[in-house]
Scaffold this motif. Structure first.
Motif, PDB file in Angstrom:
ATOM      1  N   GLY A 491      10.387  -6.279  13.078  1.00 27.75           N
ATOM      2  CA  GLY A 491       9.101  -6.582  12.471  1.00 27.75           C
ATOM      3  C   GLY A 491       8.958  -6.093  11.048  1.00 27.75           C
ATOM      4  O   GLY A 491       7.960  -6.378  10.386  1.00 27.75           O
ATOM      5  N   LYS A 492       9.931  -5.350  10.552  1.00 27.19           N
ATOM      6  CA  LYS A 492       9.902  -4.844   9.192  1.00 27.19           C
ATOM      7  C   LYS A 492      10.968  -5.546   8.370  1.00 27.19           C
ATOM      8  O   LYS A 492      12.131  -5.593   8.754  1.00 27.19           O
ATOM      9  CB  LYS A 492      10.159  -3.334   9.160  1.00 27.19           C
ATOM     10  N   HIS A 560       4.061  -9.569  11.032  1.00 27.46           N
ATOM     11  CA  HIS A 560       5.401  -9.095  10.703  1.00 27.46           C
ATOM     12  C   HIS A 560       6.094 -10.050   9.745  1.00 27.46           C
ATOM     13  O   HIS A 560       5.673 -11.189   9.552  1.00 27.46           O
ATOM     14  CB  HIS A 560       6.231  -8.943  11.978  1.00 27.46           C
ATOM     15  N   GLN A 561       7.171  -9.555   9.156  1.00 24.21           N
ATOM     16  CA  GLN A 561       7.953 -10.343   8.212  1.00 24.21           C
ATOM     17  C   GLN A 561       8.960 -11.215   8.958  1.00 24.21           C
ATOM     18  O   GLN A 561       9.299 -10.970  10.114  1.00 24.21           O
ATOM     19  CB  GLN A 561       8.687  -9.413   7.245  1.00 24.21           C
TER      20      GLN A 561
END
Length: 605
Positions: A491-492, A560-561
């Motif tokens: 998610g980062k 998230h990315q």
């Protein structure tokens, strides 16, 4: 619902009035003036006699003319004659070249191809202008054009593309041609009806998202009730400002319904098929809906509007697809000549001369006749019928990015759009529109300069690294990204600095990544000289564009990315080059995260 198109009339040609070139020097130096006056007195004895009569000088004084005086006078007369002749010849050459350039420009704007051999004269005209200091043809001013459908799928692709151009500070103009939007108020019927189960949008829905990312956008032929966007004329003065990217959006009807073009398959009762060289019959899956027909027709629709409203005639149009990313600034190689009228360029593709196996005579018989190619025998003339395999490989095995001078776009897009339906009936597969482009270019004698190294990722080999430094940078770049993905919490994002951040110095990527394939790598990333085949490890990471959430750029939808997708099965290494597979995944993922960051921060200001 098929949107019918009322074709605009072709723009009336605008006469290109040129200031006459300055001639040869007309003010002689002092010595020449003195000599000229002396020779004048010697050459006009009657005038001298008249002056003596007025001043009272003796009428009886004899005039003596020596042999030397006669020789000087003869030499001066010959020199003056030679000087005047040279001036007339030069002036005539400039006028002839300018007239020919204007004629070709007007013919092109009317959709008439240049006469045979005219391209050399255009170059000659430009050379004369350069000598006089009027213009230069050493470089091109680029106008990037992307053609897409009106879906949420290709919306995120093009927005990501535009942000990638801003990330590398690409100068030039940017136009987005959008075909096949729904009518306002009918967005509910487009849910899940687009490619990759995306939504078909209305113009307002598409522009709402575009305006969030690019507040400086302009719109050519559509009015939005909420005032989003501006007319094309508002920002014309800003087009050369590389610090602000302001895309221009142009809407067209949908041209994907092939039944409206007639022919033996229009009623849908018969299937189109193609017999390949191996004797296998191939059937297409598109039937009477071939969305790639939007590209030539959308380009032509835009060209008609553009030539009516814009007076710039010095640009090179760079036509690309939605799934292109800028990895670097787009520039021609140093050894490549600039694009001129009649002298287009394109990326070298490996499609080859396969279209020569089509029934070209049948295509020609059904194609509209180009007016300048009508024969006295009333038989059709289609130059693409007689091109050779060598011709195709040298000039016409072309693909995006297509780089076309603006003066050639109208005629080429018209012929291209005429040939796509006929080619599709013979070859109902993906690349029908690309083969039709090659045939249209051959019809108009637009021999392409085919350039390698303009893009990577799809339908071309991976770039070759030169020297130990580049090779080490390639391996280091790939290992750095793979390690980042392995060690970054879910998610980062490992980075949102854009696609170009994937390439460590001195590795220099080509201008574009065409991400039409599936790219993958495994973690832990294999150390140097270790086998990197289709590993059985469950930690396989990949990117596939049709798997991307269509709202990936929405600030509220996904907290998230974007990350590479994970597979529990072994993945194929596209093109067999493991490091470039890693960097392809890196480039697209980071480009998407960069686009989202910019859009959520208020867009490209």
């Amino acid at each position: 619902t098929h949107h019918t198109s009322s074709r605009s009339t072709l723009p009336q040609p605008t006469t290109n009035l040129r200031q006459p070139l300055s001639g040869w020097p007309t003010t002689p130096n002092t010595q020449a003036s003195s000599t000229s006056r002396s020779l004048s007195r010697l050459a006009h004895p009657h005038e001298m006699a008249e002056r003596r009569s007025i001043t009272g000088e003796s009428q009886k004084k004899k005039i003596r003319i020596g042999v030397g005086h006669i020789l000087i006078a003869a030499f001066a007369l010959a020199l003056a004659t030679l000087f005047s002749t040279a001036r007339l010849v030069r002036h005539s050459a400039v006028r002839k070249a300018d007239f020919h350039h204007d004629l070709v420009s007007v013919q092109t704007s009317l959709g008439v191809p240049p006469p045979p051999g005219s391209h050399h004269n255009v170059e000659e005209s430009n050379a004369i202008k350069n000598a006089s200091g009027e213009s230069s043809t050493n470089t091109n001013s680029f106008h990037f054009i992307v053609s897409s459908d009106c879906t949420s799928y290709q919306r995120w692709e093009v927005l990501t593309q535009l942000h990638s151009a801003g990330a590398v500070h690409q100068c030039g103009r940017f136009t987005w041609i959008v075909s096949g939007c729904l009518e306002e108020g009918s967005e509910h019927i487009g849910k899940g009806k687009g490619g990759a189960n995306s939504d078909i949008l209305t113009p307002a829905l598409l522009l709402e998202e575009v305006g969030r990312h690019f507040p400086h956008l302009t719109i050519s032929n559509h009015t939005i009730a909420n005032g989003l966007g501006r007319s094309a004329s508002v920002a014309r003065g800003q087009d050369d400002d590389c610090s602000i990217l302001h895309p221009h959006v142009h809407f067209t009807p949908d041209y994907s319904d092939m039944s409206v073009y007639g022919g033996p398959f229009a009623d849908g009762k018969r299937k189109r098929s193609f017999l390949n060289r191996k004797g296998k019959v191939m059937y297409g899956s598109y039937h009477n809906t071939y969305k790639f027909n939007n590209k030539p027709n959308g380009l032509h629709h835009w060209a008609v509007s553009f030539l009516e409203q814009d007076d710039r005639r010095d640009e090179a149009i760079v036509l690309i697809d939605p799934d292109f990313l800028f990895l670097n600034k787009f520039e021609f190689p140093e050894n490549a000549p600039p694009v001129l009228p009649g002298k287009p360029a394109a990326a070298k593709y490996g499609l080859g001369a396969q279209f020569l196996d089509f029934n070209l005579t049948r295509i020609c018989d059904r194609a509209p006749t180009i007016q300048s190619m009508k024969s006295s025998s009333e038989s059709k003339v289609c130059p693409f019928v007689s091109v050779t395999s060598k011709d195709v490989n040298n000039y016409y095995s072309a693909g995006a990015p297509y780089v076309i001078h603006i003066q050639d776009v109208l005629a080429l897009s018209k012929r291209w759009s005429e040939l796509v339906p006929l080619t599709y009936d013979e070859y109902p597969l993906l690349y029908a529109e690309m083969f039709a482009y090659s045939m249209a270019a051959a019809d108009l004698d637009l021999k392409h300069q085919l350039i390698k190294g303009l893009f990577t990722g799809c339908m071309t080999p991976w770039p070759h690294t030169h020297g130990k430094g580049e090779l080490e940078a390639l391996e280091t770049s790939a290992k750095a990204y793979a390690s980042s993905i392995e060690n970054t919490p879910e998610g980062k994002a490992d980075s949102d600095e854009g696609a170009s951040s994937c390439f460590l110095t001195p590795l220099t990527p080509p201008p574009f990544l065409h991400y039409c394939a599936r790219y993958s790598f495994v973690t832990p990333y294999p150390p140097e000289n270790k086998k990197n085949s289709e590993s059985s490890t469950p930690n396989s990471h990949f990117f596939a564009k049709r798997r991307v959430d269509h709202d990936v750029l929405n600030c509220s939808h996904n907290d998230h990315q974007m990350e590479p997708f994970i597979s529990t099965k072994p993945e194929k290494i596209e093109g067999g080059q493991k490091d470039w597979n890693v960097l392809a995944v890196c480039a697209v993922v980071r480009a998407i995260n960069f686009a989202k960051k910019k859009g959520c921060e208020g867009g490209m200001q």
